[in-house]
Design a protein around this motif. Structure first.
Motif, short mmCIF file in Angstrom:
data_model
loop_
_atom_site.label_atom_id
_atom_site.label_comp_id
_atom_site.label_asym_id
_atom_site.label_seq_id
_atom_site.Cartn_x
_atom_site.Cartn_y
_atom_site.Cartn_z
N UNK A 1 1.07 -1.60 0.14
CA UNK A 1 -0.20 -0.19 0.35
C UNK A 1 0.95 1.01 -0.02
N UNK A 2 2.32 1.42 0.90
CA UNK A 2 2.46 2.31 1.37
C UNK A 2 3.50 2.71 -0.46
N UNK A 3 3.39 1.55 -1.07
CA UNK A 3 4.61 2.00 -2.67
C UNK A 3 3.45 2.50 -3.95
N UNK A 4 2.19 1.02 -3.32
CA UNK A 4 0.71 2.44 -4.34
C UNK A 4 0.51 3.64 -4.71
N UNK A 5 0.34 4.06 -3.16
CA UNK A 5 0.03 4.97 -2.30
C UNK A 5 0.51 6.53 -3.34
N UNK A 6 2.31 5.94 -2.93
CA UNK A 6 3.67 6.87 -3.98
C UNK A 6 3.62 7.17 -4.73
N UNK A 7 3.42 5.79 -5.37
CA UNK A 7 3.57 5.88 -6.81
C UNK A 7 2.92 7.00 -7.33
N UNK A 8 1.54 6.99 -6.65
CA UNK A 8 0.48 7.98 -7.48
C UNK A 8 1.29 9.39 -7.18
N UNK A 9 2.01 9.44 -6.10
CA UNK A 9 2.05 11.23 -6.22
C UNK A 9 1.37 11.22 -5.20
N UNK A 10 1.45 12.37 -4.06
CA UNK A 10 1.14 12.91 -3.03
C UNK A 10 0.09 14.43 -3.46
N UNK A 11 -1.17 14.30 -2.78
CA UNK A 11 -2.42 15.38 -2.91
C UNK A 11 -1.46 16.11 -1.90
N UNK A 12 -1.44 17.36 -2.01
CA UNK A 12 -0.93 18.17 -0.83
C UNK A 12 -2.32 19.74 -0.85
N UNK A 13 -3.30 19.45 -0.29
CA UNK A 13 -4.24 20.63 0.00
C UNK A 13 -3.59 22.42 0.23
N UNK A 14 -3.67 23.61 -0.54
CA UNK A 14 -3.73 24.58 -0.23
C UNK A 14 -4.65 24.61 0.58
N UNK A 15 -4.59 25.99 1.47
CA UNK A 15 -5.85 27.03 2.04
C UNK A 15 -6.26 28.36 1.06
N UNK A 16 -7.75 27.53 1.28
CA UNK A 16 -8.08 28.09 0.42
C UNK A 16 -8.98 30.24 0.78
N UNK A 17 -8.32 29.93 1.83
CA UNK A 17 -8.82 32.01 2.70
C UNK A 17 -7.50 32.56 1.95
N UNK A 18 -6.89 32.71 0.37
CA UNK A 18 -5.70 33.34 0.18
C UNK A 18 -6.79 34.03 -1.03
N UNK A 19 -5.53 35.14 -1.64
CA UNK A 19 -6.22 35.39 -3.15
C UNK A 19 -4.98 34.59 -4.07
#
Length: 408
Positions: free
Chosen positions: A359-377
């Protein structure tokens, strides 16, 4: 002459055949006397399972102890434990009702003792705790499913959507033993739709269904052909790329949008450090102002013993991402806004350096999605700052990025 050769072969065949013996399949002993039963059985009821401890009989040819019981599905389950231990874990229970378990001691001739009947009452299956923690949230171009799995059992979260005459259609299931689940389902339109979610375990015990209605937020992948490095190519405060092989392997920032996610030298790679020399950072231009929503980062995988290995060396473990619409050319952070502080975690919970599950390999191979704050211009420039990598220092290795947002 030909006849002579044939005659010579015959004795050889006879010798070969006489050397063959029938292999005995099954028990290698023939003790038809049943062993004595286990005694003094102690019961510890646990969530979805029961731990049994007992005293073993004294027979010298004892092989194992087995538990036989019925699951809620009607399937008979048999669990075995060798004579080297006096414990046995019986699992697969989906309720908290009383269940009957028969314990047998079995010798090396596969002869079983008289059964010892034990009544147990397992505690609530962990899938129900997971179900109560479920959240289905609208997200950019999709939905986000969150849950807590504090016992780290193997679970499956099955999300479905209502699709007209087709009825309920399942998305890809989430199969995990992680204690904290946060998975995105992307590629959805910005229209409201109904979602249903169930949780089940590997024995097909399942919860009730969570129903909700969600409306995804608009998001699009920002075109990589607009990404570019900063001018000058090394922004003040950033680290230069590491050029290995006497400068023949280009590992500059621009490598992060060439479409390659695993092959060296197609990665942004700052000079390796063995001691802390301050966080390493890199900066780039996404080429347009946009309401940025997230970034997918593909870490560079080292090849260890023939396997691609993430959560390793310069893969970022603790890091920050900053954004700016008009950065100060002196490289200071006074014209930047922090979009998030992030920690990379192995879904498996394995702590050994380089130890990974499938599972670790599968998740990493797909790329990690990191969300941003939405309260910025709206922003245009991104700076990635590595505070600690998996090696314990501060250089970074990123092979590809994809930024998402709303440029309208």
């Amino acid at each position: 002459m030909k006849v002579l050769k044939s005659l010579l072969i015959i004795p050889i065949l006879i010798i070969g055949l006489s050397g063959c013996k029938e292999s005995k399949i099954g028990p290698q002993t023939n003790n038809t006397t049943p062993p004595g039963p286990v005694t003094q059985v102690r019961v510890v009821n646990e969530p979805g399972q029961v731990k049994l401890t007992y005293n073993l009989p004294s027979e010298q040819d004892l092989s194992y102890v087995k538990a036989v019981y019925m699951l809620a599905s009607g399937e008979e389950r048999v669990v075995k434990s060798s004579f080297y231990t006096n414990q046995l874990l019986v699992d697969g229970f989906g309720d908290t009702e009383e269940h009957e378990i028969k314990l047998y001691a079995v010798n090396k001739s596969e002869v079983a003792s008289e059964p010892v009947t034990v009544k147990v009452k397992p505690l609530e299956n962990p899938i129900f705790d997971v179900f109560r923690s479920l959240k289905v949230l609208p997200d950019f171009a999709g939905i986000n499913i969150q849950a807590k799995n504090m016992t780290r059992r193997d679970i499956a979260i099955i999300p479905m959507r209502k699709d007209g005459y087709k009825g309920w259609v399942a998305f890809d299931g989430i199969y995990t033993s992680s204690d904290s689940v946060s998975r995105d389902i992307r590629g959805l339109d910005t229209l409201s739709f109904e979602v249903a979610v169930i949780v089940r375990d590997r024995f097909l015990n399942q919860t009730d269904t969570l129903f909700t209605t969600v409306k995804p937020l608009f998001e699009t992948a920002l075109a990589k052909n607009k990404y570019k490095t900063m001018a000058p190519s090394i922004w003040p405060g950033d680290q230069r790329s590491n050029f290995s092989n006497a400068g023949t392997a280009d590992t500059g920032v621009h490598r992060m949008w060439d479409g390659e996610t695993q092959v060296f030298p197609s990665c942004a790679y700052t000079p390796p450090t063995t001691t802390d020399a301050g966080p390493h950072s890199i900066t780039f231009d996404v080429g347009q102002l946009a309401q940025l929503s997230r970034i997918v980062i593909w870490d560079y995988p080292e090849t260890i013993n023939g396997l691609k290995t993430w959560y390793y060396r310069g893969n970022m473990k603790n890091f920050e991402i900053w954004g700016s619409a008009n950065p100060n050319p002196d490289g200071s952070y006074d014209s930047w806004v922090k979009l998030g502080t992030y920690t990379s975690v192995k879904p498996s919970g394995l702590v050994g350096y380089g130890d990974l599950s499938a599972e670790d390999r599968e998740i990493a191979a797909a790329g990690f999605s990191w969300k941003f704050r939405v309260d910025v211009p709206k922003l245009r420039y991104l700076r990635i700052k590595c505070n600690q990598n998996w090696m314990g220092t501060q250089f970074l290795m990123i092979t590809e990025v994809q930024v998402y947002g709303n440029p309208n």
